[in-house]
Motif scaffolding. Sequence first.
Motif, PDB file in Angstrom:
ATOM      1  N   PHE A 148       0.835  -1.201   0.000  1.00 40.11           N
ATOM      2  CA  PHE A 148       0.000   0.000   0.000  1.00 40.11           C
ATOM      3  C   PHE A 148       0.871   1.251   0.000  1.00 40.11           C
ATOM      4  CE2 PHE A 148      -2.551  -3.326   1.984  1.00 40.11           C
ATOM      5  CZ  PHE A 148      -3.719  -3.251   1.239  1.00 40.11           C
ATOM      6  N   PRO A 149       0.680   2.155  -0.969  1.00 38.89           N
ATOM      7  CA  PRO A 149       1.453   3.401  -0.996  1.00 38.89           C
ATOM      8  C   PRO A 149       1.055   4.302   0.169  1.00 38.89           C
ATOM      9  CG  PRO A 149      -0.261   3.419  -2.680  1.00 38.89           C
ATOM     10  CD  PRO A 149      -0.250   2.038  -2.109  1.00 38.89           C
ATOM     11  N   PRO A 150       1.866   5.315   0.464  1.00 39.64           N
ATOM     12  CA  PRO A 150       1.610   6.161   1.631  1.00 39.64           C
ATOM     13  C   PRO A 150       0.213   6.776   1.674  1.00 39.64           C
ATOM     14  CG  PRO A 150       3.820   6.558   0.786  1.00 39.64           C
ATOM     15  CD  PRO A 150       3.146   5.649  -0.198  1.00 39.64           C
ATOM     16  N   ASP A 151      -0.352   7.182   0.522  1.00 32.92           N
ATOM     17  CA  ASP A 151      -1.663   7.817   0.569  1.00 32.92           C
ATOM     18  C   ASP A 151      -2.748   6.838   1.006  1.00 32.92           C
ATOM     19  OD1 ASP A 151      -1.410   6.418  -1.877  1.00 32.92           O
ATOM     20  OD2 ASP A 151      -2.969   7.653  -2.815  1.00 32.92           O
ATOM     21  N   LEU A 152      -2.657   5.584   0.556  1.00 32.92           N
ATOM     22  CA  LEU A 152      -3.646   4.590   0.958  1.00 32.92           C
ATOM     23  C   LEU A 152      -3.470   4.176   2.415  1.00 32.92           C
ATOM     24  CD1 LEU A 152      -4.033   2.200  -2.117  1.00 32.92           C
ATOM     25  CD2 LEU A 152      -5.687   3.828  -1.213  1.00 32.92           C
ATOM     26  N   LEU A 153      -2.224   3.988   2.835  1.00 36.05           N
ATOM     27  CA  LEU A 153      -1.976   3.637   4.225  1.00 36.05           C
ATOM     28  C   LEU A 153      -2.412   4.776   5.139  1.00 36.05           C
ATOM     29  CD1 LEU A 153      -0.898   1.742   6.366  1.00 36.05           C
ATOM     30  CD2 LEU A 153       1.395   2.645   5.950  1.00 36.05           C
ATOM     31  N   GLY A 154      -2.120   6.015   4.738  1.00 35.43           N
ATOM     32  CA  GLY A 154      -2.543   7.161   5.533  1.00 35.43           C
ATOM     33  C   GLY A 154      -4.051   7.268   5.631  1.00 35.43           C
ATOM     34  N   GLN A 155      -4.741   7.005   4.515  1.00 37.54           N
ATOM     35  CA  GLN A 155      -6.203   7.035   4.530  1.00 37.54           C
ATOM     36  C   GLN A 155      -6.748   5.959   5.455  1.00 37.54           C
ATOM     37  OE1 GLN A 155      -8.454   9.275   2.402  1.00 37.54           O
ATOM     38  NE2 GLN A 155      -9.406   8.668   4.333  1.00 37.54           N
ATOM     39  N   ALA A 156      -6.192   4.753   5.353  1.00 35.46           N
ATOM     40  CA  ALA A 156      -6.646   3.658   6.210  1.00 35.46           C
ATOM     41  C   ALA A 156      -6.432   3.984   7.680  1.00 35.46           C
ATOM     42  CB  ALA A 156      -5.925   2.368   5.836  1.00 35.46           C
ATOM     43  N   ARG A 167       5.955   5.424  13.827  1.00 35.11           N
ATOM     44  CA  ARG A 167       5.372   6.755  14.025  1.00 35.11           C
ATOM     45  C   ARG A 167       5.329   7.572  12.739  1.00 35.11           C
ATOM     46  NH1 ARG A 167       4.272   8.240  19.120  1.00 35.11           N
ATOM     47  NH2 ARG A 167       5.248   7.119  20.842  1.00 35.11           N
ATOM     48  N   ASP A 168       6.233   7.318  11.819  1.00 40.06           N
ATOM     49  CA  ASP A 168       6.254   8.069  10.567  1.00 40.06           C
ATOM     50  C   ASP A 168       4.984   7.854   9.751  1.00 40.06           C
ATOM     51  OD1 ASP A 168       8.720   9.090  11.175  1.00 40.06           O
ATOM     52  OD2 ASP A 168       9.844   7.621   9.986  1.00 40.06           O
ATOM     53  N   ALA A 169       4.317   6.728   9.980  1.00 37.17           N
ATOM     54  CA  ALA A 169       3.099   6.428   9.237  1.00 37.17           C
ATOM     55  C   ALA A 169       1.838   6.767  10.022  1.00 37.17           C
ATOM     56  CB  ALA A 169       3.070   4.935   8.851  1.00 37.17           C
ATOM     57  N   GLU A 170       2.005   7.249  11.241  1.00 41.84           N
ATOM     58  CA  GLU A 170       0.841   7.549  12.082  1.00 41.84           C
ATOM     59  C   GLU A 170       0.126   8.800  11.564  1.00 41.84           C
ATOM     60  OE1 GLU A 170      -0.305   8.126  16.807  1.00 41.84           O
ATOM     61  OE2 GLU A 170       1.747   8.450  16.117  1.00 41.84           O
ATOM     62  N   PRO A 171      -1.193   8.766  11.431  1.00 43.60           N
ATOM     63  CA  PRO A 171      -1.924   9.938  10.930  1.00 43.60           C
ATOM     64  C   PRO A 171      -2.002  11.034  11.985  1.00 43.60           C
ATOM     65  CG  PRO A 171      -3.479   8.261  11.618  1.00 43.60           C
ATOM     66  CD  PRO A 171      -2.104   7.640  11.730  1.00 43.60           C
ATOM     67  N   SER A 172      -2.154  12.277  11.527  1.00 40.96           N
ATOM     68  CA  SER A 172      -2.249  13.393  12.467  1.00 40.96           C
ATOM     69  C   SER A 172      -3.650  13.514  13.057  1.00 40.96           C
ATOM     70  CB  SER A 172      -1.885  14.706  11.762  1.00 40.96           C
ATOM     71  OG  SER A 172      -2.795  14.965  10.699  1.00 40.96           O
ATOM     72  N   PHE A 173      -4.638  12.893  12.405  1.00 41.61           N
ATOM     73  CA  PHE A 173      -6.013  12.943  12.906  1.00 41.61           C
ATOM     74  C   PHE A 173      -6.652  11.574  12.713  1.00 41.61           C
ATOM     75  CE2 PHE A 173      -6.752  13.249   8.430  1.00 41.61           C
ATOM     76  CZ  PHE A 173      -7.980  12.649   8.234  1.00 41.61           C
ATOM     77  N   ASP A 190      -4.657  19.232   9.273  1.00 42.46           N
ATOM     78  CA  ASP A 190      -3.921  20.312   8.620  1.00 42.46           C
ATOM     79  C   ASP A 190      -3.805  20.022   7.130  1.00 42.46           C
ATOM     80  OD1 ASP A 190      -2.065  18.271   8.488  1.00 42.46           O
ATOM     81  OD2 ASP A 190      -0.745  19.125  10.017  1.00 42.46           O
ATOM     82  N   ALA A 191      -2.975  20.792   6.439  1.00 46.26           N
ATOM     83  CA  ALA A 191      -2.863  20.648   4.986  1.00 46.26           C
ATOM     84  C   ALA A 191      -2.421  19.239   4.592  1.00 46.26           C
ATOM     85  CB  ALA A 191      -1.876  21.682   4.442  1.00 46.26           C
ATOM     86  N   ASP A 192      -1.547  18.620   5.390  1.00 48.78           N
ATOM     87  CA  ASP A 192      -1.057  17.284   5.052  1.00 48.78           C
ATOM     88  C   ASP A 192      -2.170  16.235   5.092  1.00 48.78           C
ATOM     89  OD1 ASP A 192       1.492  18.216   4.693  1.00 48.78           O
ATOM     90  OD2 ASP A 192       2.162  17.722   6.724  1.00 48.78           O
ATOM     91  N   GLY A 193      -3.123  16.423   6.005  1.00 48.03           N
ATOM     92  CA  GLY A 193      -4.188  15.434   6.135  1.00 48.03           C
ATOM     93  C   GLY A 193      -5.511  15.856   5.525  1.00 48.03           C
ATOM     94  N   ALA A 194      -5.540  17.016   4.865  1.00 45.27           N
ATOM     95  CA  ALA A 194      -6.805  17.552   4.358  1.00 45.27           C
ATOM     96  C   ALA A 194      -7.475  16.625   3.353  1.00 45.27           C
ATOM     97  CB  ALA A 194      -6.583  18.937   3.747  1.00 45.27           C
TER      98      ALA A 194
END
Length: 270
Positions: A148-156, A167-173, A190-194
């Motif tokens: 899973f690329p970072p955008d999909l892992l971040g969304q999940a 921790r580098d993969a942990e979402p901000s929200f 924030d902008a990174d998680g918008a």
Amino acid sequence: MRIARSGASLSPIDVGDHVCWAAPPKAEFQRTARAYLTDGTRLGDKIMVVGPPSPAWQLDLPAAQGQLVDPAACDVGWNADALVSLVRQEAEAAGRQGFRALRVLANMDRIWPAGITPRQVADHELRLDAVIGGSAAMVVCAYAGTRFPPDLLGQAASVHPHFVGDRDAEPSFRVFSGGEDCWNVSGVVDADGAAAFHTAVTELLRTTSTLRLRCADLELIDAAGMRTLAEAAAAFPGRTITVENANALVRKCWELLSYDDPTVPVELVP
């Protein structure tokens, strides 16, 4: 339960928890997964591993207490929706069968098809979270970083109440179920998680006329996040978003950016 570090144990997971696990390399994965399932056998849980028994999933399950579910071997239309239904059915059955709870380990590599989108991930995981919150179940969704690329892992990760991994993969929200017709929002948008926040809110708006977001644990939502919230609401004419328990900073920023306008279908309430 909150763990977010490399090599973390799954032992703190308990009934009602829905966890995104950024799965580590094979050897560590097998060791951690086996310990999680062994805890279940000791505590009297019904165990279910979703994913074919590939070499990375050589996990011993007691015949009377566990089962392997291989999506690839199903005769009809397995998809992510099937996991939601299966967890609901098996959690209900576990109680009747005398188990303490249903303990699930889901290999998302084997569930999601190639080309899966953030929208599909958000929709599925949010619906699964709503099911888990009202049942005697715990589910660990294993997302391998190599698949899973970072955008999909971040969304999940953003649509699970708990995250285990680096921790580098942990979402901000996070957005997760707060009970019937209500969703909790925590952390910082924030902008990174918008983009991930927009996707989560949009998927929730598809199924309700009034979306309630409890934001007592929301520390901050910046201009990009607020714009995302207003745009998501505007995309569904006739539907509204109610933001509950936002802190003073969030309310002040909302006013300063002129979103406290009757034409914006988002209302901040105590």
